[in-house]
Design a protein around this motif. Structure first.
Motif, PDB file in Angstrom:
ATOM      1  N   GLY A  94     -39.555 -60.106 -13.687  1.00  0.00           N
ATOM      2  CA  GLY A  94     -39.085 -61.408 -14.152  1.00  0.00           C
ATOM      3  C   GLY A  94     -38.544 -61.367 -15.568  1.00  0.00           C
ATOM      4  O   GLY A  94     -37.557 -62.039 -15.882  1.00  0.00           O
ATOM      5  N   TRP A 154     -34.954 -62.737 -15.998  1.00  0.00           N
ATOM      6  CA  TRP A 154     -34.721 -63.930 -16.804  1.00  0.00           C
ATOM      7  C   TRP A 154     -33.976 -63.594 -18.091  1.00  0.00           C
ATOM      8  O   TRP A 154     -33.193 -64.403 -18.587  1.00  0.00           O
ATOM      9  CB  TRP A 154     -36.033 -64.634 -17.130  1.00  0.00           C
ATOM     10  CG  TRP A 154     -36.718 -65.248 -15.962  1.00  0.00           C
ATOM     11  CD1 TRP A 154     -37.949 -64.918 -15.497  1.00  0.00           C
ATOM     12  CD2 TRP A 154     -36.253 -66.306 -15.111  1.00  0.00           C
ATOM     13  NE1 TRP A 154     -38.266 -65.692 -14.405  1.00  0.00           N
ATOM     14  CE2 TRP A 154     -37.246 -66.554 -14.151  1.00  0.00           C
ATOM     15  CE3 TRP A 154     -35.085 -67.057 -15.065  1.00  0.00           C
ATOM     16  CZ2 TRP A 154     -37.113 -67.515 -13.173  1.00  0.00           C
ATOM     17  CZ3 TRP A 154     -34.956 -68.023 -14.086  1.00  0.00           C
ATOM     18  CH2 TRP A 154     -35.964 -68.239 -13.159  1.00  0.00           C
ATOM     19  N   GLY A 171     -36.191 -73.834 -14.971  1.00  0.00           N
ATOM     20  CA  GLY A 171     -36.349 -73.191 -13.666  1.00  0.00           C
ATOM     21  C   GLY A 171     -37.535 -72.253 -13.643  1.00  0.00           C
ATOM     22  O   GLY A 171     -38.286 -72.187 -12.662  1.00  0.00           O
ATOM     23  N   SER A 172     -37.725 -71.555 -14.727  1.00  0.00           N
ATOM     24  CA  SER A 172     -38.861 -70.643 -14.839  1.00  0.00           C
ATOM     25  C   SER A 172     -40.185 -71.401 -14.836  1.00  0.00           C
ATOM     26  O   SER A 172     -41.137 -71.007 -14.149  1.00  0.00           O
ATOM     27  CB  SER A 172     -38.729 -69.831 -16.129  1.00  0.00           C
ATOM     28  OG  SER A 172     -39.907 -69.147 -16.415  1.00  0.00           O
ATOM     29  N   MET A 180     -40.853 -72.655 -11.323  1.00  0.00           N
ATOM     30  CA  MET A 180     -41.291 -71.574 -10.440  1.00  0.00           C
ATOM     31  C   MET A 180     -42.750 -71.205 -10.703  1.00  0.00           C
ATOM     32  O   MET A 180     -43.550 -71.077  -9.777  1.00  0.00           O
ATOM     33  CB  MET A 180     -40.410 -70.343 -10.638  1.00  0.00           C
ATOM     34  CG  MET A 180     -40.832 -69.148  -9.796  1.00  0.00           C
ATOM     35  SD  MET A 180     -39.879 -67.677 -10.148  1.00  0.00           S
ATOM     36  CE  MET A 180     -38.332 -68.124  -9.374  1.00  0.00           C
ATOM     37  N   TYR A 181     -43.097 -71.054 -11.963  1.00  0.00           N
ATOM     38  CA  TYR A 181     -44.469 -70.705 -12.339  1.00  0.00           C
ATOM     39  C   TYR A 181     -45.448 -71.800 -11.911  1.00  0.00           C
ATOM     40  O   TYR A 181     -46.511 -71.512 -11.347  1.00  0.00           O
ATOM     41  CB  TYR A 181     -44.533 -70.472 -13.852  1.00  0.00           C
ATOM     42  CG  TYR A 181     -45.920 -70.463 -14.410  1.00  0.00           C
ATOM     43  CD1 TYR A 181     -46.761 -69.392 -14.175  1.00  0.00           C
ATOM     44  CD2 TYR A 181     -46.393 -71.517 -15.174  1.00  0.00           C
ATOM     45  CE1 TYR A 181     -48.047 -69.383 -14.681  1.00  0.00           C
ATOM     46  CE2 TYR A 181     -47.669 -71.514 -15.687  1.00  0.00           C
ATOM     47  CZ  TYR A 181     -48.487 -70.444 -15.443  1.00  0.00           C
ATOM     48  OH  TYR A 181     -49.762 -70.436 -15.939  1.00  0.00           O
ATOM     49  N   VAL A 224     -44.996 -64.117  -7.789  1.00  0.00           N
ATOM     50  CA  VAL A 224     -44.045 -65.190  -8.111  1.00  0.00           C
ATOM     51  C   VAL A 224     -44.455 -65.898  -9.401  1.00  0.00           C
ATOM     52  O   VAL A 224     -43.609 -66.224 -10.241  1.00  0.00           O
ATOM     53  CB  VAL A 224     -43.921 -66.182  -6.933  1.00  0.00           C
ATOM     54  CG1 VAL A 224     -43.084 -67.391  -7.316  1.00  0.00           C
ATOM     55  CG2 VAL A 224     -43.331 -65.492  -5.722  1.00  0.00           C
ATOM     56  N   GLY A 231     -42.138 -66.060 -12.788  1.00  0.00           N
ATOM     57  CA  GLY A 231     -41.781 -67.278 -13.516  1.00  0.00           C
ATOM     58  C   GLY A 231     -42.342 -67.307 -14.921  1.00  0.00           C
ATOM     59  O   GLY A 231     -41.721 -67.819 -15.854  1.00  0.00           O
TER      60      GLY A 231
END
Length: 135
Positions: free
Chosen positions: A72, A76, A91-92, A95-96, A118, A122
């Motif tokens: 990531g 990222w 977005g991160s 997701m997290y 995942v 994130g």
């Protein structure tokens, strides 16, 4: 005539804020890792993992999260260079956050491992997005 910088003020008006945001990002990273260490035993016991296998299974889960953070961070970081770090931060975070909410609902170890990956994926942006510009 030379202009001397004011020693009481930072070089840039935003440098103090950037350091605080970066520090908060690291706090979230470390807090997540510590929190997983705290709930690891209870969550693995709830999934039916025998006591003698909980340490090994917990290490595999944290490895999944660390690999997610590594991948990531690269992802990222590259995406942030193209689209801007601030714009991909949301977005991160989404997701997290979703991965951690789903972590609370896991019923098997494979889902747990995937969601830890995942979550790490994130989580990685909070380190790369704001610390690299300082360096």
């Amino acid at each position: 005539m030379s202009v001397e910088p004011d020693s009481d003020k930072p070089i840039y008006w935003w440098s103090d804020r950037l350091v605080w945001v970066g520090a908060l990002g690291y706090f979230v990273d470390i807090y997540d890792l510590v929190l997983f260490g705290v709930v690891r035993k209870a969550s693995l016991a709830g999934l039916g993992v025998p006591l003698n296998q909980q340490m090994e299974t917990g290490l595999k889960l944290i490895d999944c999260q660390m690999v997610g953070m590594l991948v990531g961070g690269i992802f990222w970081g590259i995406l942030g260079d193209f689209w801007g770090r601030r714009s991909i931060l949301f977005g991160s975070i989404l997701m997290y956050s979703l991965a951690n909410l789903l972590n609370a609902q896991v019923q098997d170890l494979s889902s747990y491992a995937i969601l830890r990956f995942v979550a790490g994926f994130g989580l990685a942006l909070s380190s790369t997005a704001f610390v690299l510009p300082i360096l």
